[in-house]
Design a protein around this motif. Structure first.
Motif, short mmCIF file in Angstrom:
data_model
loop_
_atom_site.label_atom_id
_atom_site.label_comp_id
_atom_site.label_asym_id
_atom_site.label_seq_id
_atom_site.Cartn_x
_atom_site.Cartn_y
_atom_site.Cartn_z
N ALA A 116 1.00 -1.38 -0.07
CA ALA A 116 -0.09 -0.11 0.00
C ALA A 116 0.74 1.30 0.05
O ALA A 116 0.50 2.42 -0.80
CB ALA A 116 -1.05 -0.08 1.32
N ARG A 117 1.82 1.06 0.68
CA ARG A 117 3.01 2.56 0.72
C ARG A 117 3.53 2.55 -0.56
O ARG A 117 3.98 3.89 -0.91
CB ARG A 117 3.88 2.21 1.74
N GLN A 118 3.70 1.72 -1.40
CA GLN A 118 4.51 1.82 -2.73
C GLN A 118 3.33 1.99 -3.79
O GLN A 118 3.63 2.72 -5.07
CB GLN A 118 5.07 0.47 -3.19
N CYS A 119 2.04 1.60 -3.77
CA CYS A 119 1.15 1.40 -4.78
C CYS A 119 0.73 2.98 -5.12
O CYS A 119 0.31 3.84 -4.28
CB CYS A 119 -0.13 0.63 -4.48
N LYS A 120 0.47 3.23 -6.38
CA LYS A 120 -0.15 4.64 -6.95
C LYS A 120 -1.34 3.93 -7.71
O LYS A 120 -2.00 5.05 -8.32
CB LYS A 120 1.17 5.06 -7.73
N ALA A 121 -1.93 3.09 -7.80
CA ALA A 121 -2.99 2.86 -8.52
C ALA A 121 -4.31 3.39 -8.04
O ALA A 121 -4.50 3.50 -6.95
CB ALA A 121 -3.20 1.19 -8.61
N LYS A 122 -5.10 3.85 -9.03
CA LYS A 122 -6.49 4.42 -8.55
C LYS A 122 -7.27 3.59 -7.92
O LYS A 122 -8.06 3.82 -6.96
CB LYS A 122 -7.03 5.33 -9.55
N SER A 123 -7.25 2.39 -8.57
CA SER A 123 -8.19 1.13 -8.26
C SER A 123 -7.33 0.01 -8.08
O SER A 123 -7.17 -0.51 -8.97
CB SER A 123 -9.54 0.95 -9.09
N CYS A 124 -6.97 -0.35 -6.90
CA CYS A 124 -5.96 -1.62 -6.78
C CYS A 124 -6.74 -2.75 -6.31
O CYS A 124 -7.66 -2.66 -5.34
CB CYS A 124 -4.88 -1.12 -5.61
N VAL A 126 -5.54 -5.49 -4.73
CA VAL A 126 -5.08 -6.14 -3.55
C VAL A 126 -5.94 -5.68 -2.39
O VAL A 126 -6.10 -4.59 -2.12
CB VAL A 126 -3.44 -5.47 -3.30
N PRO A 127 -6.17 -6.66 -1.82
CA PRO A 127 -6.98 -6.57 -0.60
C PRO A 127 -6.71 -5.57 0.48
O PRO A 127 -5.35 -5.47 0.67
CB PRO A 127 -7.20 -7.95 0.18
N ASN A 128 -7.34 -4.66 0.91
CA ASN A 128 -7.28 -3.62 1.78
C ASN A 128 -6.40 -2.57 1.37
O ASN A 128 -5.93 -1.69 2.32
CB ASN A 128 -6.67 -4.29 3.14
N CYS A 129 -5.78 -2.60 0.33
CA CYS A 129 -4.74 -1.62 -0.28
C CYS A 129 -5.33 -0.11 -0.09
O CYS A 129 -4.54 0.71 0.54
CB CYS A 129 -4.33 -1.74 -1.53
N MET A 130 -6.63 0.06 -0.75
CA MET A 130 -7.04 1.28 -0.73
C MET A 130 -7.38 1.98 0.87
O MET A 130 -7.21 3.04 1.21
CB MET A 130 -8.37 1.55 -1.39
N ALA A 131 -7.78 1.13 1.73
CA ALA A 131 -8.21 1.36 3.22
C ALA A 131 -6.57 1.58 3.85
O ALA A 131 -6.78 2.58 4.68
CB ALA A 131 -8.88 0.19 3.80
#
Length: 162
Positions: A116-124, A126-131
């Motif tokens: 999650a700290r590396q992710c830049k996707a608008k809609s990811c 991966v579970p719980n990434c956005m949260a």
């Protein structure tokens, strides 16, 4: 750093120094913290090769996590994909969870937080990434507000001494 650091055995990545723990202006961590003795200069440094290997391993896990989160094949040729899917399923179904002390959930949670700290996707996918990203954003905002208040008080104190 010398004296004690205070580690949260529940959270994947939380440590606090002795001064911060005693400071009444810093919000209390919700879990019981475990004191860990620290002697200045005593921590072993990783060699450059160990550091590179660890970074490579983390990157491989991040790639696998993303693959497993998006893979729809019932019989994916990657044995590691099946393992990661199993770990993600465990994380969703476990009754103990990381906060209750499940070591598997703690490891999964650590991977999800790194992702999650590396992710830049608008809609990811991966579970719980956005949260997790939203929580990190909120914590940064809180920290910035605390820093601003501290800076303001320091400036007031400095001006008052003149």
């Amino acid at each position: 750093l010398a004296g004690y650091r205070f580690h949260c055995p529940t959270c994947a990545d939380f440590d606090q120094c002795q001064e911060c723990l005693k400071n009444p202006k810093i919000p209390r961590h919700p879990h019981q913290l475990k004191p860990m003795p620290v002697a200045a200069g005593q921590q072993a440094e990783l060699t450059e090769a160990q550091r590179k290997e660890r970074q490579r391993s983390i990157q491989l896990h991040m790639t696998l996590l993303l693959h497993a989160a998006t893979c729809t094949a019932s019989k994916c040729p990657s044995a590691n994909c099946t393992k990661m899917k199993g770990l993600l399923k465990h994380g969703q179904q476990c009754q103990i969870k990381a906060t209750g002390g499940c070591s598997v959930c703690k490891r999964i949670w650590a991977l999800l937080q790194i992702h999650a700290r590396q992710c830049k996707a608008k809609s990811c996918p991966v579970p719980n990434c956005m949260a997790i990203r939203e929580r990190v954003r909120q914590l940064k905002k809180q920290q910035q507000a605390m820093d601003d208040r501290r800076r303001l008080e320091m400036n007031r104190a400095y001006r008052g001494k003149r």
